[in-house]
Write a protein that holds these residues in place. Structure first.
Motif, PDB file in Angstrom:
ATOM      1  N   ARG A   1      31.469 -15.858 -15.314  1.00 32.13           N
ATOM      2  CA  ARG A   1      30.447 -15.547 -16.557  1.00 32.13           C
ATOM      3  C   ARG A   1      31.216 -14.458 -17.399  1.00 32.13           C
ATOM      4  N   LEU A   2      31.767 -13.769 -16.991  1.00 32.21           N
ATOM      5  CA  LEU A   2      32.205 -12.340 -17.701  1.00 32.21           C
ATOM      6  C   LEU A   2      33.056 -12.892 -18.770  1.00 32.21           C
ATOM      7  N   LEU A   3      33.987 -13.973 -18.415  1.00 26.39           N
ATOM      8  CA  LEU A   3      34.872 -14.360 -19.424  1.00 26.39           C
ATOM      9  C   LEU A   3      34.155 -15.473 -20.423  1.00 26.39           C
ATOM     10  N   MET A   4      33.058 -16.009 -19.824  1.00 26.19           N
ATOM     11  CA  MET A   4      32.302 -17.023 -20.720  1.00 26.19           C
ATOM     12  C   MET A   4      31.708 -15.926 -21.971  1.00 26.19           C
ATOM     13  N   LYS A   5      31.051 -15.002 -21.436  1.00 25.96           N
ATOM     14  CA  LYS A   5      30.432 -14.080 -22.255  1.00 25.96           C
ATOM     15  C   LYS A   5      31.396 -13.336 -23.475  1.00 25.96           C
ATOM     16  N   LEU A   6      32.622 -13.145 -22.735  1.00 27.42           N
ATOM     17  CA  LEU A   6      33.671 -12.379 -23.738  1.00 27.42           C
ATOM     18  C   LEU A   6      34.000 -13.537 -24.898  1.00 27.42           C
TER      19      LEU A   6
END
Length: 211
Positions: free
Chosen positions: A26-31
């Motif tokens: 999810r962090l990479l999706m947000k990024l």
């Protein structure tokens, strides 16, 4: 506020409740959503994800952005509101973009795009703005737009003609939106107006987080 603090705050504000089964962290999706909204192309955003070992298509990132359903926060009480209308192009189609900006913070308060400009549409735009924010005591800054001046009169808003000064806030926003909608049009030449409207709201969310 340091740039990294503002970026972190924006990432924290992204809600990924739409995600059910997704292999990408999810962090990479947000990024990736943030990188695209602040100006990176879809192809370059995908390239950044590849650096982290994530393989996905441009359409996947595009879907993440629109499913996130981002939009500016409501409930503001600005002292002044700069409003304007300008032409943008999505593919070969011309639209008119209405925008309201708080010149003291440069935050986008509300946007709406229409296939034409009329007094009725301008009135509708200000109605939606007043439903989202407390603008009853605000001074509206308007240029030569007769439709927006008429809408202010019909709403009983205090307004004044101003071509420069605090109106530069909305002009800066328009320049950036036009720059990005050019990229948007090139990437999604067959996009429908509803998709473009979603993108502009998402852009407004990112703009307000990072200014």
């Amino acid at each position: 506020m340091p740039e990294n603090d503002r970026l972190s705050g924006c990432l924290d504000a992204l809600n990924l409740e739409f995600v059910e089964r997704e292999a990408t962290p999810r962090l990479l999706m947000k990024l990736s959503i943030q990188l695209y909204l602040v100006g990176l192309s879809l192809s370059n955003t995908v390239f950044i994800l590849e650096i982290f070992g994530v393989e996905c298509t441009q359409s996947t990132v595009h879907n993440w952005v629109h499913k996130a359903d981002l939009q500016p926060e409501s409930g503001r009480s600005p002292d002044h509101v700069a409003i304007d209308e300008t032409v943008i192009r999505l593919s070969d189609v011309q639209y008119w973009l209405y925008a309201a900006v708080d010149p003291e913070t440069n935050e986008l308060l509300h946007t709406k795009h229409e296939p034409t400009i009329t007094k009725v549409l301008a009135h509708s735009f200000l109605t939606e703005l007043s439903e989202k924010h407390d603008v009853s005591d605000a001074v509206f800054l308007v240029d030569g737009s007769h439709s927006l001046q008429d809408a202010c009169q019909r709403h009983g808003f205090d307004f004044r003609y101003e071509k420069y000064g605090n109106r530069n806030a909305v002009e800066r926003v328009f320049r950036e939106i036009k720059r990005r909608t050019l990229c948007f049009s090139n990437c999604f030449s067959n996009a429908e107006a509803e998709t473009a409207d979603d993108w502009i709201r998402s852009f407004s969310f990112a703009w307000n987080q990072l200014i």
